[in-house]
Design a protein around this motif. Sequence first.
Motif, PDB file in Angstrom:
ATOM      1  N   MET A 119      -4.412  -4.528  -0.111  1.00 25.74           N
ATOM      2  CA  MET A 119      -5.649  -4.957   0.318  1.00 25.74           C
ATOM      3  C   MET A 119      -6.963  -4.689  -1.168  1.00 25.74           C
ATOM      4  SD  MET A 119      -6.259  -3.470   4.127  1.00 25.74           S
ATOM      5  CE  MET A 119      -8.045  -4.435   4.371  1.00 25.74           C
ATOM      6  N   LEU A 120      -6.901  -2.951  -1.689  1.00 25.16           N
ATOM      7  CA  LEU A 120      -8.246  -3.190  -2.621  1.00 25.16           C
ATOM      8  C   LEU A 120      -7.671  -3.807  -3.480  1.00 25.16           C
ATOM      9  CD1 LEU A 120     -10.236  -1.284  -3.805  1.00 25.16           C
ATOM     10  CD2 LEU A 120      -8.311  -0.359  -4.982  1.00 25.16           C
ATOM     11  N   ILE A 121      -6.377  -4.575  -4.386  1.00 20.59           N
ATOM     12  CA  ILE A 121      -6.373  -5.612  -5.303  1.00 20.59           C
ATOM     13  C   ILE A 121      -6.805  -6.474  -4.799  1.00 20.59           C
ATOM     14  CG2 ILE A 121      -5.155  -6.105  -7.100  1.00 20.59           C
ATOM     15  CD1 ILE A 121      -5.277  -3.632  -7.549  1.00 20.59           C
ATOM     16  N   ILE A 122      -6.638  -7.126  -3.440  1.00 21.46           N
ATOM     17  CA  ILE A 122      -6.931  -8.792  -3.078  1.00 21.46           C
ATOM     18  C   ILE A 122      -8.350  -8.692  -2.803  1.00 21.46           C
ATOM     19  CG2 ILE A 122      -6.366  -9.956  -1.436  1.00 21.46           C
ATOM     20  CD1 ILE A 122      -3.522  -8.971  -0.897  1.00 21.46           C
ATOM     21  N   LEU A 123      -8.929  -7.426  -2.120  1.00 18.09           N
ATOM     22  CA  LEU A 123     -10.253  -8.387  -1.284  1.00 18.09           C
ATOM     23  C   LEU A 123     -12.071  -7.074  -3.014  1.00 18.09           C
ATOM     24  CD1 LEU A 123      -9.966  -6.997   2.070  1.00 18.09           C
ATOM     25  CD2 LEU A 123     -10.181  -9.357   0.871  1.00 18.09           C
ATOM     26  N   HIS A 124     -11.216  -5.888  -3.090  1.00 18.05           N
ATOM     27  CA  HIS A 124     -12.289  -5.797  -4.789  1.00 18.05           C
ATOM     28  C   HIS A 124     -11.590  -5.908  -5.811  1.00 18.05           C
ATOM     29  CE1 HIS A 124     -13.742  -2.427  -1.514  1.00 18.05           C
ATOM     30  NE2 HIS A 124     -13.671  -3.218  -1.067  1.00 18.05           N
ATOM     31  N   VAL A 125     -10.626  -6.559  -6.224  1.00 16.67           N
ATOM     32  CA  VAL A 125     -10.353  -6.911  -7.438  1.00 16.67           C
ATOM     33  C   VAL A 125     -10.282  -8.614  -7.354  1.00 16.67           C
ATOM     34  CG1 VAL A 125      -8.934  -7.418  -9.275  1.00 16.67           C
ATOM     35  CG2 VAL A 125      -9.783  -4.812  -8.524  1.00 16.67           C
ATOM     36  N   ILE A 126      -9.565  -9.175  -6.464  1.00 16.03           N
ATOM     37  CA  ILE A 126      -9.337 -10.840  -6.888  1.00 16.03           C
ATOM     38  C   ILE A 126     -10.570 -11.648  -6.279  1.00 16.03           C
ATOM     39  CG2 ILE A 126      -7.611 -12.417  -6.084  1.00 16.03           C
ATOM     40  CD1 ILE A 126      -5.670 -10.898  -6.142  1.00 16.03           C
ATOM     41  N   GLN A 127     -11.280 -11.493  -4.812  1.00 18.34           N
ATOM     42  CA  GLN A 127     -12.267 -11.549  -4.414  1.00 18.34           C
ATOM     43  C   GLN A 127     -13.017 -11.704  -5.606  1.00 18.34           C
ATOM     44  OE1 GLN A 127     -13.143 -11.041   0.218  1.00 18.34           O
ATOM     45  NE2 GLN A 127     -14.038 -10.015  -0.966  1.00 18.34           N
ATOM     46  N   PRO A 128     -14.003 -10.666  -5.849  1.00 20.36           N
ATOM     47  CA  PRO A 128     -15.174 -10.874  -6.788  1.00 20.36           C
ATOM     48  C   PRO A 128     -14.442 -11.620  -7.369  1.00 20.36           C
ATOM     49  CG  PRO A 128     -15.010  -8.543  -5.798  1.00 20.36           C
ATOM     50  CD  PRO A 128     -13.263  -9.460  -5.589  1.00 20.36           C
ATOM     51  N   ILE A 174       2.903  -3.361   5.449  1.00 21.99           N
ATOM     52  CA  ILE A 174       2.956  -2.083   4.572  1.00 21.99           C
ATOM     53  C   ILE A 174       3.116  -1.036   5.709  1.00 21.99           C
ATOM     54  CG2 ILE A 174       2.818  -0.441   3.207  1.00 21.99           C
ATOM     55  CD1 ILE A 174       1.597  -3.060   1.445  1.00 21.99           C
ATOM     56  N   THR A 175       2.350  -1.185   6.712  1.00 20.06           N
ATOM     57  CA  THR A 175       2.489  -0.233   8.055  1.00 20.06           C
ATOM     58  C   THR A 175       3.992  -0.177   8.515  1.00 20.06           C
ATOM     59  OG1 THR A 175       0.184  -0.188   7.841  1.00 20.06           O
ATOM     60  CG2 THR A 175       0.861   0.870   9.624  1.00 20.06           C
ATOM     61  N   PHE A 176       4.406  -1.267   9.006  1.00 20.69           N
ATOM     62  CA  PHE A 176       4.640  -0.502  10.073  1.00 20.69           C
ATOM     63  C   PHE A 176       6.626  -0.632   9.329  1.00 20.69           C
ATOM     64  CE2 PHE A 176       8.576  -4.381   9.782  1.00 20.69           C
ATOM     65  CZ  PHE A 176       9.142  -4.234  11.396  1.00 20.69           C
ATOM     66  N   LEU A 177       6.612  -1.027   8.144  1.00 19.17           N
ATOM     67  CA  LEU A 177       7.840  -0.119   7.575  1.00 19.17           C
ATOM     68  C   LEU A 177       8.029   1.206   7.244  1.00 19.17           C
ATOM     69  CD1 LEU A 177       7.477  -2.872   3.765  1.00 19.17           C
ATOM     70  CD2 LEU A 177       9.474  -3.001   6.276  1.00 19.17           C
ATOM     71  N   GLY A 178       6.857   1.369   7.161  1.00 20.80           N
ATOM     72  CA  GLY A 178       6.159   2.997   6.933  1.00 20.80           C
ATOM     73  C   GLY A 178       6.566   3.583   8.137  1.00 20.80           C
ATOM     74  N   TYR A 179       6.707   3.130   8.842  1.00 19.84           N
ATOM     75  CA  TYR A 179       7.038   4.051  10.244  1.00 19.84           C
ATOM     76  C   TYR A 179       8.454   3.307  10.918  1.00 19.84           C
ATOM     77  CZ  TYR A 179       2.226   5.262  11.004  1.00 19.84           C
ATOM     78  OH  TYR A 179       0.918   5.798  10.421  1.00 19.84           O
ATOM     79  N   THR A 180       9.245   2.534   9.790  1.00 21.17           N
ATOM     80  CA  THR A 180      10.686   1.814  10.297  1.00 21.17           C
ATOM     81  C   THR A 180      11.300   3.162   9.647  1.00 21.17           C
ATOM     82  OG1 THR A 180      10.068  -0.289  10.811  1.00 21.17           O
ATOM     83  CG2 THR A 180      12.416  -0.181  10.054  1.00 21.17           C
ATOM     84  N   ALA A 181      10.723   3.479   8.105  1.00 21.91           N
ATOM     85  CA  ALA A 181      11.474   4.364   7.400  1.00 21.91           C
ATOM     86  C   ALA A 181      11.663   5.262   8.616  1.00 21.91           C
ATOM     87  CB  ALA A 181      11.024   4.768   6.433  1.00 21.91           C
ATOM     88  N   LEU A 182      11.023   5.700   9.703  1.00 28.74           N
ATOM     89  CA  LEU A 182      11.193   6.865   9.816  1.00 28.74           C
ATOM     90  C   LEU A 182      12.305   7.156  10.980  1.00 28.74           C
ATOM     91  CD1 LEU A 182       8.032   8.577  10.853  1.00 28.74           C
ATOM     92  CD2 LEU A 182       9.785   8.807   9.157  1.00 28.74           C
ATOM     93  N   TYR A 208       5.715  -1.076  -7.135  1.00 26.85           N
ATOM     94  CA  TYR A 208       6.344  -2.239  -5.908  1.00 26.85           C
ATOM     95  C   TYR A 208       5.862  -2.250  -4.536  1.00 26.85           C
ATOM     96  CZ  TYR A 208      10.273  -2.369  -9.067  1.00 26.85           C
ATOM     97  OH  TYR A 208      11.201  -2.842  -9.743  1.00 26.85           O
ATOM     98  N   LEU A 209       4.514  -1.339  -4.517  1.00 24.11           N
ATOM     99  CA  LEU A 209       3.506  -2.225  -2.699  1.00 24.11           C
ATOM    100  C   LEU A 209       3.241  -3.099  -2.943  1.00 24.11           C
ATOM    101  CD1 LEU A 209       1.519   1.209  -2.231  1.00 24.11           C
ATOM    102  CD2 LEU A 209       3.743   0.361  -0.284  1.00 24.11           C
ATOM    103  N   LEU A 210       3.035  -4.008  -4.247  1.00 25.80           N
ATOM    104  CA  LEU A 210       2.755  -5.075  -4.264  1.00 25.80           C
ATOM    105  C   LEU A 210       3.896  -6.918  -4.175  1.00 25.80           C
ATOM    106  CD1 LEU A 210      -0.298  -4.728  -6.921  1.00 25.80           C
ATOM    107  CD2 LEU A 210      -0.252  -5.712  -4.176  1.00 25.80           C
ATOM    108  N   LEU A 211       4.754  -5.740  -5.026  1.00 28.77           N
ATOM    109  CA  LEU A 211       5.842  -6.656  -5.617  1.00 28.77           C
ATOM    110  C   LEU A 211       7.406  -6.317  -4.513  1.00 28.77           C
ATOM    111  CD1 LEU A 211       6.251  -6.500  -8.988  1.00 28.77           C
ATOM    112  CD2 LEU A 211       4.823  -8.191  -7.663  1.00 28.77           C
ATOM    113  N   HIS A 271      -1.049   5.071   4.842  1.00 25.38           N
ATOM    114  CA  HIS A 271      -2.637   4.328   5.155  1.00 25.38           C
ATOM    115  C   HIS A 271      -2.632   3.816   3.798  1.00 25.38           C
ATOM    116  CE1 HIS A 271      -6.602   3.528   5.548  1.00 25.38           C
ATOM    117  NE2 HIS A 271      -6.637   4.090   5.130  1.00 25.38           N
ATOM    118  N   LEU A 272      -2.688   5.001   2.560  1.00 24.69           N
ATOM    119  CA  LEU A 272      -3.031   4.552   1.592  1.00 24.69           C
ATOM    120  C   LEU A 272      -2.023   3.885   0.703  1.00 24.69           C
ATOM    121  CD1 LEU A 272      -3.965   8.656   0.538  1.00 24.69           C
ATOM    122  CD2 LEU A 272      -5.351   6.900   0.928  1.00 24.69           C
ATOM    123  N   ASN A 273      -1.355   4.231   1.111  1.00 25.27           N
ATOM    124  CA  ASN A 273       0.066   2.857   0.849  1.00 25.27           C
ATOM    125  C   ASN A 273      -0.321   1.207   1.167  1.00 25.27           C
ATOM    126  OD1 ASN A 273       1.326   4.545  -0.664  1.00 25.27           O
ATOM    127  ND2 ASN A 273       3.435   4.160   1.169  1.00 25.27           N
TER     128      ASN A 273
END
Length: 265
Positions: A172-181, A213-221, A60-63, A165-167
């Motif tokens: 980013m990991l999926i896009i740049l380290h899986v799809i990009q290669p 996702i960073t914006f959503l995280g802090y907006t949740a507070l 769901y972080l992707l969707l 940050h991890l969220n």
Amino acid sequence: MLTSVLVSKSQYSSTAEHTPSENKMLEERHTAQAKRRKYFRRIFMYRQMDFDYAMWQMVYLLLSPQKVYRNFQYRKQTKDQWARDDPAFLVLLSIWLCGSSVGFGIVLSLGFVGTIKFLLWVVFVDCIGVGLLIATFFWFVTNHYLKMSSKQFQQVEWGFCFDVHLNAFFPMLIILHVIQPLLYTPLISYDYFLSTLCGNSLWLVAMGYYVYITFLGYTALPFLKKTVALLYPPSITIFVLYIVSVIINWNISKSLMYFYKYRVK
């Protein structure tokens, strides 16, 4: 609103029922140090980790990242903390980092030793090192400048900042380290305009995910204000850099691939 009033009253009454010694024990249990000890202790307790829920979060972080932060709000209500108390997400993220680093090693022909070096760089510098700096920066900014004046007694947990940050790092990991290669050799590695457009667009989407996702995280507070400041300035900056890089035909993906190979030599 009536529900929130009833909840706050029940919390007050339950706190008042405790003796001073019990209240002290409850406070100690909820200190950052106690939470940190509990978190790292659970890393070695495989059966206590909820990997199904961690996988659900990654999907769901992707969707639909909003759904993930609704569950963070639920954790605050049930466990009185915003940050994760289950290291399952971190364990799965580490597995993704290992797998994607192997893929990068193959694409860049790094060899066994080079791939191990690349993995160590990605885990301890790109993910954890940069994450510590970003989490500390947002922890300072949110606690000093974005809290509502009526909510000064509430604090943004540093652990929550690192979770955000991890969220944001996972897409980013999926896009740049899986799809990009997968696209690098057949499409991105050339000097054509289409190669630059494709490679830089991947970086635009990845960075856009991170900011959103960073914006959503802090907006949740609920005790933070003007969190939109975390969305528009970085988004506009990233988009302007994307347009400029495409116009001058600077292939960011290709440049960073050279950098990755250089730093594992």
